[in-house]
Design a protein around this motif. Structure first.
Motif, PDB file in Angstrom:
ATOM      1  N   UNK A 174      33.290   9.740   2.121  1.00  0.00           N
ATOM      2  CA  UNK A 174      32.793   9.228   3.310  1.00  0.00           C
ATOM      3  C   UNK A 174      33.836   7.823   3.610  1.00  0.00           C
ATOM      4  N   UNK A 175      34.706   8.046   4.441  1.00  0.00           N
ATOM      5  CA  UNK A 175      35.685   7.118   4.678  1.00  0.00           C
ATOM      6  C   UNK A 175      36.342   6.358   3.665  1.00  0.00           C
ATOM      7  N   UNK A 176      36.827   6.762   2.588  1.00  0.00           N
ATOM      8  CA  UNK A 176      37.145   5.740   1.583  1.00  0.00           C
ATOM      9  C   UNK A 176      38.640   5.274   1.723  1.00  0.00           C
ATOM     10  N   UNK A 177      38.717   4.319   1.209  1.00  0.00           N
ATOM     11  CA  UNK A 177      40.224   3.636   1.468  1.00  0.00           C
ATOM     12  C   UNK A 177      41.309   4.122   0.622  1.00  0.00           C
ATOM     13  N   UNK A 178      41.537   5.425   0.752  1.00  0.00           N
ATOM     14  CA  UNK A 178      42.593   5.858  -0.198  1.00  0.00           C
ATOM     15  C   UNK A 178      43.957   5.250   0.330  1.00  0.00           C
ATOM     16  N   UNK A 217      35.545  12.600   5.392  1.00  0.00           N
ATOM     17  CA  UNK A 217      35.180  12.219   6.388  1.00  0.00           C
ATOM     18  C   UNK A 217      36.079  10.961   6.994  1.00  0.00           C
ATOM     19  N   UNK A 218      36.717  10.838   8.070  1.00  0.00           N
ATOM     20  CA  UNK A 218      37.482   9.983   8.523  1.00  0.00           C
ATOM     21  C   UNK A 218      36.938   9.327   9.721  1.00  0.00           C
ATOM     22  N   UNK A 219      36.727   7.821   9.657  1.00  0.00           N
ATOM     23  CA  UNK A 219      36.172   7.194  10.701  1.00  0.00           C
ATOM     24  C   UNK A 219      37.141   6.414  11.550  1.00  0.00           C
ATOM     25  N   UNK A 262      39.238  17.633   6.447  1.00  0.00           N
ATOM     26  CA  UNK A 262      38.848  16.660   7.096  1.00  0.00           C
ATOM     27  C   UNK A 262      38.083  16.537   8.267  1.00  0.00           C
ATOM     28  N   UNK A 263      37.147  15.694   8.494  1.00  0.00           N
ATOM     29  CA  UNK A 263      36.088  15.696   9.623  1.00  0.00           C
ATOM     30  C   UNK A 263      36.399  14.517  10.159  1.00  0.00           C
ATOM     31  N   UNK A 264      36.805  14.397  11.249  1.00  0.00           N
ATOM     32  CA  UNK A 264      37.332  13.080  12.273  1.00  0.00           C
ATOM     33  C   UNK A 264      35.916  12.670  12.786  1.00  0.00           C
ATOM     34  N   UNK A 265      35.399  11.565  12.810  1.00  0.00           N
ATOM     35  CA  UNK A 265      34.170  11.227  13.403  1.00  0.00           C
ATOM     36  C   UNK A 265      34.575   9.959  14.139  1.00  0.00           C
ATOM     37  N   UNK A 289      25.460   5.241  11.322  1.00  0.00           N
ATOM     38  CA  UNK A 289      25.455   5.621  12.687  1.00  0.00           C
ATOM     39  C   UNK A 289      25.207   6.833  13.095  1.00  0.00           C
ATOM     40  N   UNK A 290      25.548   7.924  12.290  1.00  0.00           N
ATOM     41  CA  UNK A 290      25.115   9.009  12.490  1.00  0.00           C
ATOM     42  C   UNK A 290      24.597  10.158  11.392  1.00  0.00           C
ATOM     43  N   UNK A 291      23.094   9.499  11.050  1.00  0.00           N
ATOM     44  CA  UNK A 291      22.612  10.231   9.717  1.00  0.00           C
ATOM     45  C   UNK A 291      22.500  11.606   9.818  1.00  0.00           C
ATOM     46  N   UNK A 292      22.374  12.301  10.860  1.00  0.00           N
ATOM     47  CA  UNK A 292      22.242  13.642  11.205  1.00  0.00           C
ATOM     48  C   UNK A 292      23.283  14.560  10.971  1.00  0.00           C
ATOM     49  N   UNK A 293      24.543  13.885  11.367  1.00  0.00           N
ATOM     50  CA  UNK A 293      25.866  14.579  11.029  1.00  0.00           C
ATOM     51  C   UNK A 293      26.215  14.537   9.524  1.00  0.00           C
TER      52      UNK A 293
END
Length: 372
Positions: free
Chosen positions: A162-166, A288-290, A321-324, A333-337
């Motif tokens: 979940x949006x890690x700072x790689x 996941x990429x925010x 990759x899932x861009x959100x 912000x989007x718990x359902x997703x």
């Protein structure tokens, strides 16, 4: 500490006394209401002492499917997952822990690095969970999750990053990231002063995001510091700011600033080669990429650029990759997703979960999650 959250907080406009009352009520009771839903879903808090001697606090949900382990972000606690815990409980056996230096887990200064934290997580999976997990790590928790998945592949069946700072936490880039100036630098400076003993009070006056409030900055700082003096054992809750903004510092009263200092000194990832680690992860993964942006001052607000995310996913064997369209706190912000992505991750590959005898074999797509 998300740009979208900060903008929302800075743009608050209240109309009418009734609206003010509801707004304040919502902002100051959201955590208690979410906690009540978590308890109703069957979660129970416990603790476990690892071979390292570290005592971890964790929460466990009902056994309704494959094991899931959630690793929160820096400066947070397991309760940050309250918005998603009830939904996950319907289909999984969920565990969420307080990373050392957070919540009510032990503080372990000198061991705030990816290798030591990764060993603790591997031991937790082996001793408490006892079966391979779907591992999800948010922000810095994602870096720990990568280490665990690479070092102990038999303990990890799949990973939701979940949006890690790689790559953005590498020493050559970290000083131009928002986390470095917003949390790592204030933590380092706090540890080298003796005028203010309370880290939350110090942070609220020295972080980066407070500047977004312009002329309202001094009033917010003054109110927050008075609140801390009057409620030293409680989370800082500012009635005039929305839940997502309050959540960004809600757990700092239990946070060891030495953890953030490790990001300032780069001790956090000493010996941690991110590219080599990602190349060793062969489990199914979703990255996941925010939202993110580079400011006029050249500061990365967000965890990764598009290039970082593409590079990371390219190194992983089985990655999507899932861009959100959210800030850094996607699961808030989007718990359902977030819950849906867990189900999609199970179906992304052929993932084996040796669980209870009657459920041994392959996990199928029986969860009823929406697919992309």
């Amino acid at each position: 500490m998300l740009l979208t959250v900060l903008a929302a907080g800075a743009a608050v406009v209240l109309v009418g006394g009734g609206a003010v009352g509801w707004y304040a009520w919502n902002n100051t009771t959201y955590a208690a209401r979410e906690a009540a839903r978590v308890r109703k879903a069957g979660y129970v808090e416990a603790s476990h002492v690892l071979p390292s001697g570290t005592r971890l606090t964790f929460v466990e949900g009902p056994d309704n499917g494959p094991a899931v382990l959630l690793l929160h972000a820096q400066g947070s606690a397991w309760q940050s997952y309250d918005p998603v815990l009830p939904g996950l409980a319907d289909h999984f056996h969920v565990y969420a822990l307080d990373v050392p230096g957070h919540g009510t887990s032990d503080r372990t200064p000198g061991r705030y690095d990816v290798a030591a934290l990764g060993r603790d997580v591997v031991d937790f999976i082996a001793e408490v969970i006892g079966e391979p997990v779907i591992l999800s790590g948010h922000s810095s928790g994602g870096l720990v999750a990568a280490r665990v998945a690479a070092e102990a592949p038999d303990r990890v069946a799949a990973v939701l990053f979940e949006d890690p700072p790689f790559f953005s936490t590498d020493p050559d880039r970290a000083p131009t990231t928002f986390n470095y100036i917003d949390l790592a630098t204030p933590a380092h400076e706090f540890l080298h002063q003796d005028a203010e003993p309370d880290f939350t009070s110090y942070y609220i006056a020295h972080n980066a995001w407070i500047g977004y409030f312009g002329g309202g900055r001094d009033g917010i700082v003054s109110y927050a510091q008075r609140y801390r003096r009057d409620h030293p054992d409680e989370p800082l809750t500012l009635w005039f700011l929305p839940p997502r903004t309050n959540e960004s510092y809600a757990h700092l009263h239990e946070f060891d600033p030495a953890f953030a200092d490790a990001f300032f000194t780069f001790g956090w990832q000493q010996g941690f080669d991110q590219a080599a680690t990602l190349e060793r992860i062969h489990q199914p993964t979703i990255l996941v990429h925010a939202n993110w942006r580079i400011t006029d001052a050249g500061i990365l607000e967000g965890a990764m650029t598009d290039d970082d995310a593409a590079r990371a996913c390219g190194l992983l064997t089985d990655c999507r990759i899932v861009r959100v369209d959210t800030g850094h706190g996607f699961h808030v912000e989007d718990p359902g997703r977030f819950v849906e992505l867990m189900g999609e991750l199970v179906r992304q590959g052929t993932v084996a979960f040796p669980s209870r005898p009657e459920q041994r074999g392959r996990v199928t797509s029986n969860f009823g999650f929406r697919t992309q």
